[in-house]
Motif scaffolding. Structure first.
Motif, PDB file in Angstrom:
ATOM      1  N   GLY A   6       5.517   4.688  15.376  1.00 10.82           N
ATOM      2  CA  GLY A   6       4.661   5.251  14.322  1.00 10.82           C
ATOM      3  C   GLY A   6       5.115   4.944  12.907  1.00 10.82           C
ATOM      4  O   GLY A   6       4.573   5.475  11.940  1.00 10.82           O
ATOM      5  N   VAL A   7       6.132   4.070  12.765  1.00 10.55           N
ATOM      6  CA  VAL A   7       6.629   3.716  11.424  1.00 10.55           C
ATOM      7  C   VAL A   7       6.228   2.264  11.127  1.00 10.55           C
ATOM      8  O   VAL A   7       6.236   1.418  12.032  1.00 10.55           O
ATOM      9  CB  VAL A   7       8.177   3.872  11.358  1.00 10.55           C
ATOM     10  CG1 VAL A   7       8.713   3.433   9.997  1.00 10.55           C
ATOM     11  CG2 VAL A   7       8.584   5.310  11.647  1.00 10.55           C
ATOM     12  N   SER A  58       9.789   5.371   4.835  1.00  7.91           N
ATOM     13  CA  SER A  58       8.542   4.727   4.395  1.00  7.91           C
ATOM     14  C   SER A  58       8.252   3.498   5.249  1.00  7.91           C
ATOM     15  O   SER A  58       7.104   3.166   5.505  1.00  7.91           O
ATOM     16  CB  SER A  58       8.652   4.327   2.927  1.00  7.91           C
ATOM     17  OG  SER A  58       9.050   5.440   2.163  1.00  7.91           O
ATOM     18  N   PHE A  59       9.310   2.772   5.629  1.00 12.41           N
ATOM     19  CA  PHE A  59       9.185   1.665   6.590  1.00 12.41           C
ATOM     20  C   PHE A  59      10.580   1.319   7.093  1.00 12.41           C
ATOM     21  O   PHE A  59      11.581   1.801   6.548  1.00 12.41           O
ATOM     22  CB  PHE A  59       8.490   0.430   5.980  1.00 12.41           C
ATOM     23  CG  PHE A  59       9.202  -0.220   4.825  1.00 12.41           C
ATOM     24  CD1 PHE A  59      10.150  -1.209   5.024  1.00 12.41           C
ATOM     25  CD2 PHE A  59       8.914   0.160   3.517  1.00 12.41           C
ATOM     26  CE1 PHE A  59      10.807  -1.801   3.952  1.00 12.41           C
ATOM     27  CE2 PHE A  59       9.563  -0.433   2.426  1.00 12.41           C
ATOM     28  CZ  PHE A  59      10.513  -1.413   2.648  1.00 12.41           C
ATOM     29  N   GLU A 118       0.846  -1.212   0.000  1.00 11.13           N
ATOM     30  CA  GLU A 118       0.000   0.000   0.000  1.00 11.13           C
ATOM     31  C   GLU A 118       0.874   1.252   0.000  1.00 11.13           C
ATOM     32  O   GLU A 118       0.515   2.270  -0.597  1.00 11.13           O
ATOM     33  CB  GLU A 118      -0.919  -0.003   1.226  1.00 11.13           C
ATOM     34  CG  GLU A 118      -1.970  -1.104   1.167  1.00 11.13           C
ATOM     35  CD  GLU A 118      -2.770  -1.226   2.464  1.00 11.13           C
ATOM     36  OE1 GLU A 118      -3.999  -1.228   2.384  1.00 11.13           O
ATOM     37  OE2 GLU A 118      -2.168  -1.346   3.544  1.00 11.13           O
ATOM     38  N   ILE A 119       2.036   1.159   0.651  1.00 13.29           N
ATOM     39  CA  ILE A 119       2.958   2.305   0.648  1.00 13.29           C
ATOM     40  C   ILE A 119       3.465   2.543  -0.785  1.00 13.29           C
ATOM     41  O   ILE A 119       3.471   3.671  -1.275  1.00 13.29           O
ATOM     42  CB  ILE A 119       4.141   2.059   1.614  1.00 13.29           C
ATOM     43  CG1 ILE A 119       3.621   1.891   3.045  1.00 13.29           C
ATOM     44  CG2 ILE A 119       5.165   3.188   1.522  1.00 13.29           C
ATOM     45  CD1 ILE A 119       4.676   1.528   4.069  1.00 13.29           C
ATOM     46  N   PHE A 120       3.833   1.463  -1.476  1.00 13.35           N
ATOM     47  CA  PHE A 120       4.310   1.621  -2.861  1.00 13.35           C
ATOM     48  C   PHE A 120       3.218   2.223  -3.744  1.00 13.35           C
ATOM     49  O   PHE A 120       3.486   3.022  -4.639  1.00 13.35           O
ATOM     50  CB  PHE A 120       4.737   0.273  -3.453  1.00 13.35           C
ATOM     51  CG  PHE A 120       5.968  -0.309  -2.831  1.00 13.35           C
ATOM     52  CD1 PHE A 120       7.047   0.502  -2.496  1.00 13.35           C
ATOM     53  CD2 PHE A 120       6.056  -1.661  -2.561  1.00 13.35           C
ATOM     54  CE1 PHE A 120       8.186  -0.027  -1.898  1.00 13.35           C
ATOM     55  CE2 PHE A 120       7.192  -2.203  -1.973  1.00 13.35           C
ATOM     56  CZ  PHE A 120       8.246  -1.385  -1.645  1.00 13.35           C
ATOM     57  N   ALA A 121       1.969   1.807  -3.495  1.00 10.27           N
ATOM     58  CA  ALA A 121       0.871   2.296  -4.330  1.00 10.27           C
ATOM     59  C   ALA A 121       0.582   3.772  -4.070  1.00 10.27           C
ATOM     60  O   ALA A 121       0.066   4.471  -4.950  1.00 10.27           O
ATOM     61  CB  ALA A 121      -0.381   1.456  -4.075  1.00 10.27           C
ATOM     62  N   SER A 122       0.944   4.266  -2.870  1.00  5.67           N
ATOM     63  CA  SER A 122       0.544   5.624  -2.526  1.00  5.67           C
ATOM     64  C   SER A 122       1.677   6.648  -2.702  1.00  5.67           C
ATOM     65  O   SER A 122       1.451   7.845  -2.604  1.00  5.67           O
ATOM     66  CB  SER A 122       0.029   5.671  -1.082  1.00  5.67           C
ATOM     67  OG  SER A 122       1.086   5.351  -0.201  1.00  5.67           O
TER      68      SER A 122
END
Ligand code: FAD
Length: 286
Positions: A70-71, A43-44, A5-9
């Protein structure tokens, strides 16, 4: 949140990697390291794992610390010596702690061992089982110069196809020091029809003591440009640190300029170095 989802956003992502304290060594200054990494807003953050048995409690504890800061966390899980029962127990623990991202790896053979005695021979076998056990987001490793055990680079790509068919949703590369090696790999990779995101693994080499070990470990040849830097600066720690940060920064700029938008910094528990690189790229990583 799942890493997919991170890659998509986001068009450009930058992730960091930490290794946990050794078993029995306590948490040491890990909380501080995690907090400093989290302050960089990656991002992570992934956390490596030693081979054997049910993985490492310390890996889990560090991933929990990452998520508490929070990561998004990514837990490495190694198949070497792992039984199915141990895996199921480990996955239950991840669920309990809300960890959904797993980097599934086979692990290296310990000295004198040439066979995986666990229930999962290859990373792809581990991935099949993880995906059957729940809604986890699973990544795997890939090797721009070919995995050292692969008969040929093409065979290694064929094996990556098996890994992706097993459910691997993204691939992080072994470190490399010459971007042309990655571009050549990506050409063959895309031609083979594999279409999951690739994350380029960048290792900042900032001190002379690391150099031999890193190049031996990665199997990567030392590019002449990098060798010149080492020859000139390795006996001056501050200059070597600065040159290593500049080299990694340039590698990342070239990658992003050429459309490789997902970058993973092998942070080696040194948030200061990751911070300097990310500071150099603040407009690019925005
Ligand atoms: P696999 O994908 O299983 O591949 C291993 C070899 O088997 C390759 O040569 C491959 O071509 C071949 N192969 C794969 N599938 C098949 C098949 N179906 N048939 C025949 N041959 C096949 N190690 C750790 O111990 N802990 C970590 O946290 C860790 N993190 C890592 C993170 C990254 C990004 C990378 C690149 C490596 C990491 N490693 C870690 C190292 C990794 O465990 C080793 O490189 C290991 O030798 C291979 O692991 P793999 O998951 O790539 O194995």
């Amino acid at each position: 949140m799942k890493i997919t989802e991170i890659f998509a956003s986001r068009e450009v992502t930058v992730s960091l990697e930490l290794f946990p304290p050794k078993p029995g060594a306590g948490f040491g200054n890990m909380k501080k390291i995690v907090a400093e990494c989290a302050a960089l807003s990656p991002s992570f953050i992934s956390v490596t794992c030693g081979a054997g048995g049910g993985g490492s409690q310390n890996t889990l504890d560090v991933v929990r610390e990452v998520q508490a800061s929070g990561v998004v966390g990514l837990e490495h899980l190694v198949a070497m010596g792992l039984t199915r029962e141990e895996l199921l127990r480990g996955l239950d623990e991840l669920r309990t702690h809300g960890i959904v991202n797993i980097m599934a790896l086979r692990g290296d053979f310990p000295p004198g061992v040439s066979e995986n005695t666990g229930d999962f021979r290859y990373a792809s076998d581990l991935i099949v089982e993880i995906k059957a056990q729940g809604d986890f987001c699973v990544g795997g490793a890939c090797y721009p110069e070919g995995h050292p055990e692969a008969e040929t680079a093409q065979r290694d790509i064929e094996n990556l196809k098996i890994k992706v068919a097993a459910g691997c949703e993204f691939l992080t590369t072994q470190m490399f020091f010459d971007n042309n090696i990655l571009y050549n790999f990506m050409y063959r990779f895309l031609k083979s029809g594999i279409d999951v995101p690739i994350i380029a693994g960048i290792m900042p080499v900032t001190n002379a003591a690391q150099i031999d070990r890193i190049f031996k470990l990665s199997g990567a040849p030392v590019p002449p440009r990098f060798k010149a830097i080492v020859d000139r600066f390795s006996d001056n720690p501050k200059a070597m640190r600065q040159a290593g940060i500049a080299y990694a920064t340039e590698q990342i700029i070239d990658l992003i300029a050429n459309g490789v938008n997902n970058i993973h910094i092998y942070t080696m528990n040194k948030p200061g170095i990751a911070g300097s690189i990310m500071g150099n790229l603040s407009e690019i990583f925005k």
